[in-house]
Write an enzyme that holds these catalytic residues in place. Structure first.
Site, PDB file in Angstrom:
ATOM      1  CG  ASP A 126      35.759  34.841  52.050  1.00 34.03           C
ATOM      2  OD1 ASP A 126      35.869  34.515  51.583  1.00 34.03           O
ATOM      3  OD2 ASP A 126      35.472  36.698  52.081  1.00 34.03           O
TER       4      ASP A 126
HETATM    5  C1  NOJ Z   1      35.667  35.119  48.638  1.00 32.52           C
HETATM    6  C2  NOJ Z   1      35.371  35.589  49.324  1.00 32.52           C
HETATM    7  O1  NOJ Z   1      34.883  37.321  49.439  1.00 32.52           O
HETATM    8  C3  NOJ Z   1      33.953  34.806  49.301  1.00 32.52           C
HETATM    9  O2  NOJ Z   1      32.329  35.983  48.663  1.00 32.52           O
HETATM   10  C4  NOJ Z   1      34.029  33.872  48.368  1.00 32.52           C
HETATM   11  O3  NOJ Z   1      32.896  33.161  48.751  1.00 32.52           O
HETATM   12  C5  NOJ Z   1      35.107  32.677  48.607  1.00 32.52           C
HETATM   13  N1  NOJ Z   1      35.963  33.260  49.016  1.00 32.52           N
HETATM   14  C6  NOJ Z   1      35.144  31.894  48.816  1.00 32.52           C
HETATM   15  O4  NOJ Z   1      35.363  31.218  47.234  1.00 32.52           O
END
Ligand code: NOJ
Length: 801
Positions: free
Chosen positions: A303
């Site tokens: 993430d």
């Molecule tokens: C953080 C989020 O937790 C996740 O769900 C997302 O896909 C990513 N950022 C990318 O934006």
């Protein structure tokens, strides 16, 4: 010499081990060969291409493939003089996220294909969560449809639109089990149940990937957030997770596993720790379970910044150490973290990281790029800007109508139920801060959805009622200090800076509530559109400690109800709110979640009965925040609130039980609950066999028995019922929940019609994890309940011998 007991045991064990390895291990090994969930990724010719390319790559080029940056908000990585364009040309980037539109993706892709040494295409990803341009209801709403096929349709439309924008990878589906409504990301999930969540996870993956990544209308998914992100302690986002291996495997892992089994090409590791080990450096989940047990051949992306956040988790003294831990645990791509690109090469050169570990990560990434056909088709034809077609709108409207849950529809003073509203002209007062906001309809993650294409409830009712519609806002979503604090700390999307609404002075709600009351007095019926801000109260980093209606909305509701006018409450929220007063005093309540671009129309369709609601809530509605985490599949307790306490002295039976002193244990509206404008009646369920042997329900065996039930539409309009089957294992080596969903079917019935519904039961439905974390079926009696919610009362049973 006499052998000690321990020595004897050792000799015997060694003998057995040698014997076993000859007699048993070969067959065990055959039985346990890792599954191949995605044949395209495992294909020999594809892997031969990967190996051939890998041989040509320098260490820097290999590491480049593991680096992902967001090119949405900045021109280059922070602290670097190089732009993303420079890095792409050097082969130092493998993927970009947040690049918007085909022109921009093509521009970067040309740099990669024409100017980088090995011409390896970039893979472009984005958060396409509930639509790319055509925006559908939020995932929690979609889950309320209990319709994986419908969801596959949503995913497919999203895939087509994502591809048109040059994306071949979506950061969806989010399949985290969410049992705590305080957690803001419940909105992105399929709710509290592993069985429903798994069915929905499969729907998403099949719709996006269509079992064939090479198709021009398929995109690779990223199943997220692995693992157990939804179990953050106290519902506080990013918080630690601590749970038994049994709970992890039985409750939290099944939807990820279902998605991987359906062929998911990538997985995203989560921010949280699990039992002390951060999920982004967790060899148990990322390697043992995901790859060894499930046979996952795709790649894992972290993430956003999760690799560098390992420093905050304090599992290493410096960036290099935590990057190594993440890579070795099985994270192949570092999203926006900067650590793989800046620390891995030196560690390989110094011998701290074997190059083979980097090679393996690169292989996995290249596999997905080859499988998607990116080497052959790196570019995207540029098409005119999106404008919704009639087909897009029809799909968005039909989908949304299936997600709207009729929670309550009681008769009013002997005059029958308020809903559906009569079509003959009556004066309707539409009141509330969510009534006139097209933008809120788009939900928490509207991707590139444009509010100008979205239909508010006010607009939809205006189209139907013309002059018979009165409107008053009533109050803000949040007011006073609460509003200022929340707005201040809310995530600021740099591409879409806060609107003036966010910064302007908060008006005086007392005055606007009084105006709303006057408006209601002029009408025959009042519709209150209340709820949360999709933007800054639901989604990431949006945990709430108070689940009541925000701001002054409760006062507004009670003031309007006090006029004596019949009130219909329509909730636009990303989680169940604690609406206890409304549950007791408002005759009709509708949960609309955030219904997407055609949301206003879809809600109106349900309110006026053009659509007979069929959705069922995928999460339990609490009476009070203190009940959270609240879910139906509770474990038994020795002191049940409604059970046998006869072993206690009579005067103690009133007190010493598992309950709150100041609130009921039960949900206000339980999991699986949702009403219709017709009534359904159920026969007593029947089992095909009263007894089955364990062999009949063993792994790999066809389901050993079926449960069947007749469902009748005993009302006067056609309707669709979600027939639900729950089991209870009454005697197991590890205690099992009081009820668990193990089957469901959507059944459409004309008035008076009856349908026979069958549910197969086998290993998948009846097995559970024992103390050795093995999936087993044990001799026991199962109770079976069938009905229209988790309160299902029609019952039968069978035995496993
Ligand atoms: C953080 C989020 O937790 C996740 O769900 C997302 O896909 C990513 N950022 C990318 O934006």
């Amino acid at each position: 010499m006499k052998k000690t007991f321990d020595q004897l045991l050792l000799t015997t064990s060694l003998f057995c081990l040698v014997l076993t390895s000859f007699l048993v291990l070969p067959s065990l090994a055959a039985a346990q060969a890792a599954p191949v969930p995605n044949a395209q990724l495992a294909a020999k010719d594809l892997n031969a291409r990967v190996e051939a390319l890998l041989k040509k790559m320098t260490l820097e080029e290999k590491i480049g493939q593991t680096v992902q940056y967001s090119a949405g908000f900045a021109t280059g990585p922070s602290g670097s003089k190089l732009s993303y364009e420079d890095l792409t040309q050097r082969g130092a980037i493998g993927s970009l996220l947040n690049v918007q539109g085909a022109e921009q993706t093509n521009r970067f892709q040309h740099i990669a294909m024409d100017k980088s040494r090995l011409h390896i295409p970039l893979i472009f990803g984005m958060d396409v969560i509930h639509g790319q341009h055509t925006i559908f209801p939020v995932p929690l709403g979609l889950a309320a449809s209990w319709d994986p096929k419908l969801i596959a349709g949503v995913a497919h439309t999203s895939a087509i639109e994502a591809r048109a924008d040059g994306l071949s990878w979506v950061f969806s589906p989010m399949v985290d089990i969410s049992r705590d409504a305080r957690w803001g990301r419940m909105v992105e999930s399929a709710g509290e149940d592993p069985y429903l969540g798994s069915a929905i996870a499969r729907g998403w993956v099949l719709g996006y990937q269509q079992n064939d990544l090479t198709k021009p209308d398929s995109v690779a998914v990223s199943v997220k957030h692995f693992a157990a992100y939804g179990a953050a302690i106290a519902g506080r986002d990013y918080n630690a997770v601590d749970m038994s291996d049994i709970t992890l495997r039985q409750v939290y892992l099944p939807p990820y596993h279902a998605a991987v089994d359906a062929g998911a090409a990538t997985v995203m590791s989560s921010f949280n720790s699990i039992n002390g080990v951060p999920a982004t450096a967790n060899p148990y989940t990322l390697t043992q379970i995901l790859r060894k047990e499930w046979g996952f051949d795709g790649f894992v992306v972290s993430d956003w910044g999760a690799v560098s956040e390992l420093l905050n988790h304090a599992i290493g003294p410096d960036g290099a150490t935590v990057a190594r831990k993440a890579l070795e645990a099985g994270v192949d791509m570092d999203m926006e973290g900067n650590l793989y690109g800046t620390t891995l090469a030196a560690q390989v050169r110094s011998g701290q990281i074997p190059e083979s570990v980097v090679d393996e990560a690169v292989r996995r990434i290249l596999r997905v790029k080859f499988a998607l056909g990116l080497f052959e088709h790196p570019y995207t034809p540029v098409t005119p800007p999106y404008a919704p077609t009639a087909e897009n709108r029809a799909q968005a409207r039909a989908v949304a109508a299936e997600t709207i849950v009729l929670l309550k529809n009681d008769p009013v003073e002997g005059a029958g139920a308020l809903l559906p509203l009569s079509k003959s002209a009556k004066t309707v007062a539409l009141i509330g801060p969510l009534a006139d906001s097209a933008k809120e309809m788009l939900g928490s993650w509207g991707a590139l959805g444009d509010p100008k294409f979205a239909i508010s409830l006010r607009q939809a009712l205006q189209e139907r009622l013309g002059d018979h519609l009165l409107y008053a806002k009533g109050c803000e979503i949040l007011s006073g200090n609460d509003a200022n604090v929340l707005r201040h700390v809310s995530f600021i999307d740099q591409a879409n800076p806060p609107s003036s609404e966010v910064t302007e002075a908060v008006p005086d709600d007392a005055k606007t509530i009084a105006e709303a009351v006057e408006t209601a007095k002029k009408a025959d019926v009042a519709i209150l559109a209340l709820g949360e801000s999709a933007d800054w109260m639901t989604g990431e980093a949006s945990s709430r400690a108070h689940l009541d209606l925000p701001g002054h909305q409760e006062q507004l509701l009670e003031a309007v109800a006090a006029t004596g006018k019949p009130v219909i409450l329509v909730m636009f929220t990303g989680r169940p709110n604690a609406i206890k007063w409304a549950g007791a005093h408002i005759p009709a309540i509708v949960e609309a979640w955030y219904p997407g671009m055609e949301g206003g129309h879809a809600v109106a369709d349900v309110l006026f009965g053009d659509v007979n609601p069929s959705a069922k809530t995928p999460v339990s509605f609490p009476r009070a925040t203190g009940q959270e985490p609240l879910y139906y599949a509770q474990m038994p307790t020795g002191r049940p609130a409604h059970g046998d306490l006869s072993h206690l002295p009579t005067n103690a039976q009133e007190k010493f039980m598992s309950r709150y002193l100041d609130e009921d244990n039960s949900a206000l509206f339980p999991f699986g609950w949702g009403l219709s404008y017709t009534r359904f009646s159920y026969s007593q369920p029947a089992v095909s066999k009263a007894q089955v042997s364990r062999q009949d329900v063993a792994e790999g065996h066809a389901p050993g028995l079926t449960v069947s039930v007749d469902v009748r539409n005993s009302g006067s309009v056609a309707g669709t019922e979600v027939v639900q089957l729950y089991v209870r294992n009454t005697s197991a080596s590890v205690e099992q929940p009081l009820r668990e969903l193990k089957g469901f079917a959507r059944v459409t019935l004309a008035p008076g019609e009856t349908k026979h519904v069958e549910f197969p039961l086998g290993f998948d439905e009846l097995s559970f994890y024992n103390v050795e974390s093995k999936r087993v079926v044990e001799p026991t009696t199962y109770k079976v309940f069938v009905g229209g919610s988790s309160l299902a009362s029609e019952e039968t049973s069978f035995q496993v011998n």
